[in-house]
Write a protein that holds these residues in place. Structure first.
Motif, mmCIF file in Angstrom:
data_model
loop_
_atom_site.group_PDB
_atom_site.id
_atom_site.type_symbol
_atom_site.label_atom_id
_atom_site.label_comp_id
_atom_site.label_asym_id
_atom_site.label_seq_id
_atom_site.Cartn_x
_atom_site.Cartn_y
_atom_site.Cartn_z
ATOM 1 N N ALA A 1 -6.359 5.024 0.958
ATOM 2 C CA ALA A 1 -5.189 4.240 0.568
ATOM 3 C C ALA A 1 -5.352 2.774 0.924
ATOM 4 O O ALA A 1 -4.819 1.889 0.258
ATOM 5 N N TRP A 2 -6.121 2.496 1.970
ATOM 6 C CA TRP A 2 -6.254 1.135 2.493
ATOM 7 C C TRP A 2 -7.457 0.386 1.941
ATOM 8 O O TRP A 2 -7.627 -0.796 2.221
ATOM 9 N N LEU A 3 -8.296 1.050 1.137
ATOM 10 C CA LEU A 3 -9.535 0.424 0.672
ATOM 11 C C LEU A 3 -9.312 -0.841 -0.158
ATOM 12 O O LEU A 3 -10.145 -1.737 -0.149
ATOM 13 N N THR A 4 -8.197 -0.912 -0.874
ATOM 14 C CA THR A 4 -7.929 -2.098 -1.696
ATOM 15 C C THR A 4 -6.763 -2.926 -1.149
ATOM 16 O O THR A 4 -6.212 -3.758 -1.858
ATOM 17 N N GLU B 1 7.626 11.707 6.623
ATOM 18 C CA GLU B 1 6.412 12.535 6.581
ATOM 19 C C GLU B 1 5.504 12.117 5.429
ATOM 20 O O GLU B 1 4.281 12.055 5.571
ATOM 21 N N GLN B 2 6.096 11.818 4.272
ATOM 22 C CA GLN B 2 5.295 11.368 3.129
ATOM 23 C C GLN B 2 4.613 10.034 3.438
ATOM 24 O O GLN B 2 3.428 9.853 3.148
ATOM 25 N N VAL B 3 5.337 9.107 4.035
ATOM 26 C CA VAL B 3 4.748 7.813 4.407
ATOM 27 C C VAL B 3 3.601 8.026 5.382
ATOM 28 O O VAL B 3 2.521 7.444 5.234
ATOM 29 N N TYR B 4 3.814 8.873 6.362
ATOM 30 C CA TYR B 4 2.770 9.150 7.346
ATOM 31 C C TYR B 4 1.529 9.747 6.679
ATOM 32 O O TYR B 4 0.399 9.352 6.975
ATOM 33 N N ASN B 5 1.729 10.685 5.767
ATOM 34 C CA ASN B 5 0.599 11.307 5.079
ATOM 35 C C ASN B 5 -0.185 10.304 4.250
ATOM 36 O O ASN B 5 -1.415 10.360 4.199
ATOM 37 N N VAL C 1 0.838 -1.206 0.000
ATOM 38 C CA VAL C 1 0.000 0.000 0.000
ATOM 39 C C VAL C 1 0.870 1.252 0.000
ATOM 40 O O VAL C 1 0.665 2.166 -0.803
ATOM 41 N N LEU C 2 1.834 1.315 0.892
ATOM 42 C CA LEU C 2 2.651 2.523 1.008
ATOM 43 C C LEU C 2 3.477 2.775 -0.252
ATOM 44 O O LEU C 2 3.591 3.918 -0.708
ATOM 45 N N GLU C 3 4.030 1.725 -0.831
ATOM 46 C CA GLU C 3 4.854 1.900 -2.030
ATOM 47 C C GLU C 3 4.019 2.275 -3.250
ATOM 48 O O GLU C 3 4.532 2.858 -4.197
ATOM 49 N N ARG C 4 2.731 1.968 -3.228
ATOM 50 C CA ARG C 4 1.848 2.361 -4.327
ATOM 51 C C ARG C 4 1.763 3.891 -4.416
ATOM 52 O O ARG C 4 1.600 4.443 -5.488
ATOM 53 N N TYR C 5 1.881 4.573 -3.275
ATOM 54 C CA TYR C 5 1.704 6.018 -3.236
ATOM 55 C C TYR C 5 2.989 6.808 -2.977
ATOM 56 O O TYR C 5 2.971 8.029 -3.052
ATOM 57 N N CYS C 6 4.064 6.135 -2.643
ATOM 58 C CA CYS C 6 5.345 6.810 -2.406
ATOM 59 C C CYS C 6 6.266 6.546 -3.587
ATOM 60 O O CYS C 6 6.207 5.482 -4.201
ATOM 61 N N ASP C 7 7.136 7.485 -3.892
ATOM 62 C CA ASP C 7 8.040 7.331 -5.030
ATOM 63 C C ASP C 7 9.409 6.794 -4.618
ATOM 64 O O ASP C 7 10.416 7.078 -5.241
ATOM 65 N N PHE C 8 9.426 5.984 -3.558
ATOM 66 C CA PHE C 8 10.665 5.389 -3.054
ATOM 67 C C PHE C 8 10.300 4.078 -2.354
ATOM 68 O O PHE C 8 9.146 3.881 -1.955
#
Length: 148
Positions: free
Chosen positions: A144-147, A133-137, A77-84
């Motif tokens: 973000a968690w719906l899927t 901070e990006q991960v936390y946001n 989930v987190l890597e889907r929305y973070c660029d790292f």
């Protein structure tokens, strides 16, 4: 977990996932991201192996295996929305236990009693402050968690 917050860590509690399950706690800080699974076994002795835990030598429970799967789910989930890359480590925290023993071969899940979680605070930095901070946001947005 309050001690961690005082040292710059962010804590999210009870993150709802599909199918009526949740992530008990998510710790995000300089030392990384930790998916925390808490288990309450008051006045019991716990033994933790590679894939199972035993409470007072009882029937095996898949706590370590499920903790690893949960951390992998969080990472996706987190890597889907973070660029790292966002490495996520699984943590099992036993609350109210009299004793916790971890098998010498069990190296993939961090295991603590509730008062030992602050041991994560001094870990070497693996995330920059802006990455944390990006991960936390990302992690605090329900969508973000719906899927997951």
């Amino acid at each position: 977990m309050g001690r961690l917050e005082r040292q710059g860590w962010r804590v999210l509690h009870s993150i709802p996932l599909p199918r009526g399950v949740d992530i008990d706690h998510l710790l995000i800080g300089p030392g990384g991201v930790f998916s925390v699974n808490t288990k309450h076994h008051p006045n019991k002795a716990v033994w933790v192996g590679d894939d199972v835990a035993r409470i007072n030598r009882g029937k095996p429970k898949p706590y370590p295996r499920k903790s690893r799967a949960e951390a992998e789910r969080v990472q996706r989930v987190l890597e889907r929305y973070c660029d790292f890359p966002v490495p996520v480590q699984p943590v099992l925290v036993f609350v109210g236990t009299t004793d916790v023993k971890v098998a010498a071969t069990q190296l993939t899940v961090r295991v603590y009693r509730e008062r030992e979680v602050s041991a994560l605070a001094p870990l070497p930095a693996v995330l920059t402050p802006s990455q944390a901070e990006q991960v936390y946001n990302v992690a605090r947005h329900r969508e973000a968690w719906l899927t997951a």
